[in-house]
Write a protein that holds these residues in place. Structure first.
Motif, PDB file in Angstrom:
ATOM      1  N   ALA A 146     -34.776 -42.105   1.527  1.00 54.26           N
ATOM      2  CA  ALA A 146     -33.539 -42.838   1.266  1.00 54.26           C
ATOM      3  C   ALA A 146     -33.079 -43.584   2.516  1.00 54.26           C
ATOM      4  CB  ALA A 146     -32.449 -41.869   0.805  1.00 54.26           C
ATOM      5  N   THR A 236     -23.662 -36.299   0.600  1.00 50.84           N
ATOM      6  CA  THR A 236     -24.414 -35.138   1.074  1.00 50.84           C
ATOM      7  C   THR A 236     -23.517 -33.919   1.256  1.00 50.84           C
ATOM      8  OG1 THR A 236     -25.770 -36.757   2.220  1.00 50.84           O
ATOM      9  CG2 THR A 236     -26.152 -34.456   2.765  1.00 50.84           C
ATOM     10  N   HIS A 293     -37.989 -36.661  -4.684  1.00 46.46           N
ATOM     11  CA  HIS A 293     -38.395 -35.486  -3.890  1.00 46.46           C
ATOM     12  C   HIS A 293     -37.255 -34.498  -3.680  1.00 46.46           C
ATOM     13  CE1 HIS A 293     -37.592 -38.017  -0.001  1.00 46.46           C
ATOM     14  NE2 HIS A 293     -36.654 -37.104  -0.046  1.00 46.46           N
ATOM     15  N   LYS A 294     -36.036 -34.896  -3.997  1.00 47.37           N
ATOM     16  CA  LYS A 294     -34.963 -33.912  -3.879  1.00 47.37           C
ATOM     17  C   LYS A 294     -34.794 -33.099  -5.162  1.00 47.37           C
ATOM     18  CE  LYS A 294     -32.076 -35.440  -0.093  1.00 47.37           C
ATOM     19  NZ  LYS A 294     -30.977 -36.285   0.378  1.00 47.37           N
TER      20      LYS A 294
HETATM   21  C1  LIG Z   1     -30.591 -36.561   1.680  1.00 45.34           C
HETATM   22  C2  LIG Z   1     -29.780 -37.813   1.715  1.00 45.34           C
HETATM   23  C3  LIG Z   1     -30.243 -38.940   2.395  1.00 45.34           C
HETATM   24  C4  LIG Z   1     -31.454 -38.914   3.288  1.00 45.34           C
HETATM   25  O1  LIG Z   1     -32.598 -38.811   2.578  1.00 45.34           O
HETATM   26  P1  LIG Z   1     -34.019 -39.063   3.261  1.00 45.34           P
HETATM   27  O2  LIG Z   1     -34.860 -39.408   2.090  1.00 45.34           O
HETATM   28  O3  LIG Z   1     -34.388 -37.773   3.884  1.00 45.34           O
HETATM   29  O4  LIG Z   1     -33.891 -40.173   4.226  1.00 45.34           O
HETATM   30  C5  LIG Z   1     -29.525 -40.112   2.303  1.00 45.34           C
HETATM   31  N1  LIG Z   1     -28.390 -40.173   1.570  1.00 45.34           N
HETATM   32  C6  LIG Z   1     -27.903 -39.101   0.914  1.00 45.34           C
HETATM   33  C7  LIG Z   1     -26.647 -39.233   0.116  1.00 45.34           C
HETATM   34  C8  LIG Z   1     -28.583 -37.878   0.968  1.00 45.34           C
HETATM   35  O5  LIG Z   1     -28.089 -36.812   0.335  1.00 45.34           O
END
Ligand SMILES: *Cc1c(COP(=O)(O)O)cnc(C)c1O
Length: 462
Positions: A146, A236, A293-294
């Motif tokens: 992201a 987050t 992936h999350k």
């Molecule tokens: C986890 C997260 C990110 C970062 O994600 P990556 O793929 O590890 O860069 C960015 N924005 C939000 C809202 C997130 O929860």
């Protein structure tokens, strides 16, 4: 390594992974090693002579596993989950086995075309605007993260605003709850920190669109040029949801690019009843991303990223050196994904997504997300009913944020005691200045029983 040696060791490693997954709930979730402990067990210098790796599985078991934090444990409730379902692990293996590099359509047509179809499948599965489908002016691509999505959008937004030059008059906007990748992206793209404006949030941690409008109007009056706005769906800290439709209207009035970051929460849109929370306003944005992936059963790394206007992205990113010229590119009939992102080279990421979606089906993906959301609603109810705990934010998805009523020290003690005990792993954030326990429900094998056990342990400490 001969292919027969590969077969033998490969089978042994698949068995090892399967056993690891079978027994994963028995490990302390958070690694208990001290700094340097793992490095100290490895030879300080590389071996002069190769070996047959017959001791590898034992080394993985005895030297590496103790130094892992077990992200695939059903008792992992920290940060956001990093889903690595077994079908996706196999997809990753096949991708490595093919070993192709899909920077251009011509360097592996299947890598590009499967990816385009998978991104279209996700548009369908998540009910995203038709303007993101490859049959429109828009389209999607798989990135690593992201963070890359926000950086890529920022560079495209700058190009749309002023072309390829540095422009100290440009201003970007995001809420004070936005992910740190927005500021990092600004720094990487060569902006000064004061070019990013931080907008305050309401009582539920959503960006206040009235303050965004004020800030943009004031900046224009002061001679600055608003060029980029990042809205978040599912922050987050607390999975707060910015009012995307309102933000997009304001951004568009000023000609600014609007990017929506739904890294965690985007996956929820596979369930139609959750779509209003995730997708509202997306038809008016320039770019959007979320991370399968999350929370969509796909192993790291797999970030889905769409733009409403392909040309606005590729015109900013494309540089065609002589050594990459080829007939397919010149025909204009193919997508060359290297023009959609920062790196040139790219791996065949879409294969694992193809395997995941085929294995689970739309139905399986919906059930996965729904279960977690339902369990999180139950946990929210238990927190609300308990006199020692207080919920500090709404629970629109599957993250529950709460604190002990006696204050920060008590809450922090609980977080530390849970993690020291080893059965579960939770992390914290700060909301409205208060130390907050976060329970993020989203791992591949987490079910109600794991959350109940965690809650029992929390209550026992409260
Ligand atoms: C986890 C997260 C990110 C970062 O994600 P990556 O793929 O590890 O860069 C960015 N924005 C939000 C809202 C997130 O929860």
């Amino acid at each position: 390594m001969t292919t027969d040696q590969f077969r033998t060791l490969g089978h042994e490693l698949i068995d090892f992974i399967a056993d690891y997954r079978d027994n994963i709930a028995d490990y302390p979730v958070l690694s208990q090693v001290e700094p340097g402990e793992i490095a100290g067990q490895l030879n300080a210098t590389p071996p002069e002579h190769g070996e047959d790796l017959s001791g590898l599985v034992e080394d993985l078991r005895s030297m590496i596993a103790p130094g892992l934090t077990h992200w695939q444990s059903p008792n992992f409730f920290a940060y956001f989950s990093a889903n690595a379902s077994l079908p996706s692990v196999l997809g990753e293996l096949v991708s490595a086995g093919f070993g192709v590099q899909g920077m251009l359509w011509a360097t592996s047509p299947a890598a590009t075309e499967v990816e385009t179809v998978m991104m279209d499948w996700l548009v369908d599965l998540c009910g995203l605007p038709g303007g993101f489908h490859s049959s429109s002016n828009g389209g999607g691509v798989m990135l690593d993260s992201a963070s890359s999505a926000v950086l890529t959008s920022m560079v495209a937004a700058r190009y749309r605003a002023v072309g390829h030059r540095s422009a100290p008059e440009l201003r970007a906007y995001t809420s004070n709850q936005a992910h740190s990748s927005v500021l990092k992206g600004m720094r990487v793209a060569g902006f000064a920190d004061e070019q990013l404006r931080s907008i305050d949030v309401d009582a539920e941690f959503a960006m206040r669109s009235d303050l965004l409008a004020e800030a943009m109007t004031q900046d224009v009056a002061d001679g600055y040029v608003p060029f980029f706005v990042v809205g978040t769906v599912g922050t987050t800290s607390s999975t707060a949801i910015d009012p995307i439709a309102e933000i997009a209207t304001i951004a568009t009035e000023h000609g600014a690019w609007i990017h929506v970051d739904a890294a965690f929460a985007g996956s929820a849109a596979v369930a139609p009843e959750l779509r209003p929370r995730v997708n509202s306003g997306l038809e008016a944005v320039d770019s959007y991303s979320f991370n399968p992936h999350k929370w969509l059963l796909t192993n790291f790394d797999a970030a889905a990223y769409w733009v409403a206007d392909q040309h606005s992205l590729t015109s900013a990113m494309a540089i065609v050196p002589e050594y990459l010229k080829n007939a397919a590119t010149e025909s204009g009939q193919v997508i060359d994904y290297r023009d959609w992102m920062v790196p040139l080279g790219r791996r065949f990421r879409a294969l694992k997504l193809w395997m995941v979606i085929r294995w689970y089906g739309a139905e399986g993906l919906r059930a996965f997300v729904r279960d977690h959301v339902a369990i999180a609603q139950e946990l929210s109810g238990w927190v609300d009913e308990h006199s020692s705990f207080e919920r500090l934010s709404p629970t629109p998805f599957s993250l529950v944020c709460f604190a002990h009523v006696e204050g920060d020290d008590r809450t922090q003690e609980i977080v530390e005691a849970i993690n020291a005990a080893g059965t579960h792993y939770v992390t914290h954030t700060v909301l409205n200045g208060r130390y907050t326990l976060r329970v993020a429900i989203g791992s591949v094998t987490t079910d109600r029983t794991h959350v109940e056990a965690l809650w029992r342990d929390i209550v026992a400490l409260g």
